[in-house]
Design a protein around this motif. Structure first.
Motif, short mmCIF file in Angstrom:
data_model
loop_
_atom_site.label_atom_id
_atom_site.label_comp_id
_atom_site.label_asym_id
_atom_site.label_seq_id
_atom_site.Cartn_x
_atom_site.Cartn_y
_atom_site.Cartn_z
N THR A 101 24.40 42.00 33.11
CA THR A 101 23.56 42.41 34.12
C THR A 101 22.13 42.60 33.84
O THR A 101 21.68 42.82 32.78
CB THR A 101 24.10 43.71 34.64
N THR A 102 20.96 42.30 34.69
CA THR A 102 19.55 42.62 34.38
C THR A 102 19.27 43.87 35.04
O THR A 102 17.86 44.17 34.90
CB THR A 102 18.82 41.36 34.87
N ARG A 103 20.20 44.45 35.82
CA ARG A 103 19.78 45.67 36.67
C ARG A 103 19.56 46.93 35.57
O ARG A 103 20.53 47.00 34.60
CB ARG A 103 20.85 45.86 37.66
N VAL A 131 30.48 50.19 36.96
CA VAL A 131 29.46 51.50 37.08
C VAL A 131 28.69 51.08 38.47
O VAL A 131 27.88 52.17 38.84
CB VAL A 131 28.20 50.97 36.03
N TRP A 132 28.87 50.19 39.20
CA TRP A 132 28.01 49.90 40.61
C TRP A 132 28.85 50.36 41.62
O TRP A 132 28.45 50.92 42.44
CB TRP A 132 27.56 48.56 40.41
N CYS A 133 30.14 49.72 41.65
CA CYS A 133 31.03 49.86 43.06
C CYS A 133 32.23 50.94 42.71
O CYS A 133 32.82 51.10 43.72
CB CYS A 133 31.64 48.41 43.45
N VAL A 180 33.12 43.27 32.71
CA VAL A 180 32.07 42.77 31.81
C VAL A 180 31.40 44.19 31.13
O VAL A 180 30.97 45.16 31.79
CB VAL A 180 30.92 42.11 32.54
N ASP A 181 31.54 44.11 29.91
CA ASP A 181 31.02 44.89 28.74
C ASP A 181 29.56 45.09 28.73
O ASP A 181 28.96 44.15 28.76
CB ASP A 181 31.66 44.87 27.64
N TRP A 204 28.33 56.51 25.94
CA TRP A 204 29.03 55.94 27.10
C TRP A 204 29.38 54.76 27.08
O TRP A 204 28.52 53.78 26.44
CB TRP A 204 28.54 56.76 28.19
N PHE A 205 30.20 54.10 27.81
CA PHE A 205 30.45 52.58 27.71
C PHE A 205 30.68 51.98 29.02
O PHE A 205 31.74 51.67 29.69
CB PHE A 205 31.97 52.58 26.99
N PRO A 206 29.51 51.59 29.70
CA PRO A 206 29.48 50.99 30.96
C PRO A 206 30.14 49.60 31.17
O PRO A 206 29.94 48.78 30.15
CB PRO A 206 28.11 51.15 31.59
N ARG A 207 30.88 49.27 32.17
CA ARG A 207 31.36 48.06 32.48
C ARG A 207 31.07 47.62 34.10
O ARG A 207 30.91 48.60 34.61
CB ARG A 207 32.92 47.81 32.17
N GLN A 208 30.93 46.39 34.19
CA GLN A 208 31.01 45.98 35.73
C GLN A 208 31.88 45.19 36.12
O GLN A 208 32.43 44.36 35.02
CB GLN A 208 29.54 45.50 36.04
#
Length: 69
Positions: free
Chosen positions: A2-4, A23-25, A35-36, A52-56
């Motif tokens: 992501t570039t966000r 992390v988004w939806c 996606v890590d 913390w460990f966000p994924r999308q």
């Protein structure tokens, strides 16, 4: 990748912070899915720093549709 900019951690659920949900939806992400977005470090004003460990979601289009719903 992501570039966000990632949302503020204070707005996320535990599942989102741990990479169990997007992390988004907020869509559930199973083992090996998603996606890590890399380990992130937070230093709160009061308390100890932590990771913390966000994924999308792997499907960005479907994720965007769920996010706007």
């Amino acid at each position: 990748m992501t570039t966000r900019a990632l949302p503020p951690i204070t707005t996320l659920t535990e599942a989102q912070q741990r990479g169990w949900a997007c992390v988004w939806c907020c869509g559930a992400l199973g083992i090996g899915l998603g996606v890590d977005l890399g380990e992130q470090r937070v230093k709160p004003a009061d308390g100890a720093a932590y990771s913390w460990f966000p994924r999308q979601c792997p499907d960005a289009t479907a994720c965007e549709q769920r996010e706007t719903s």
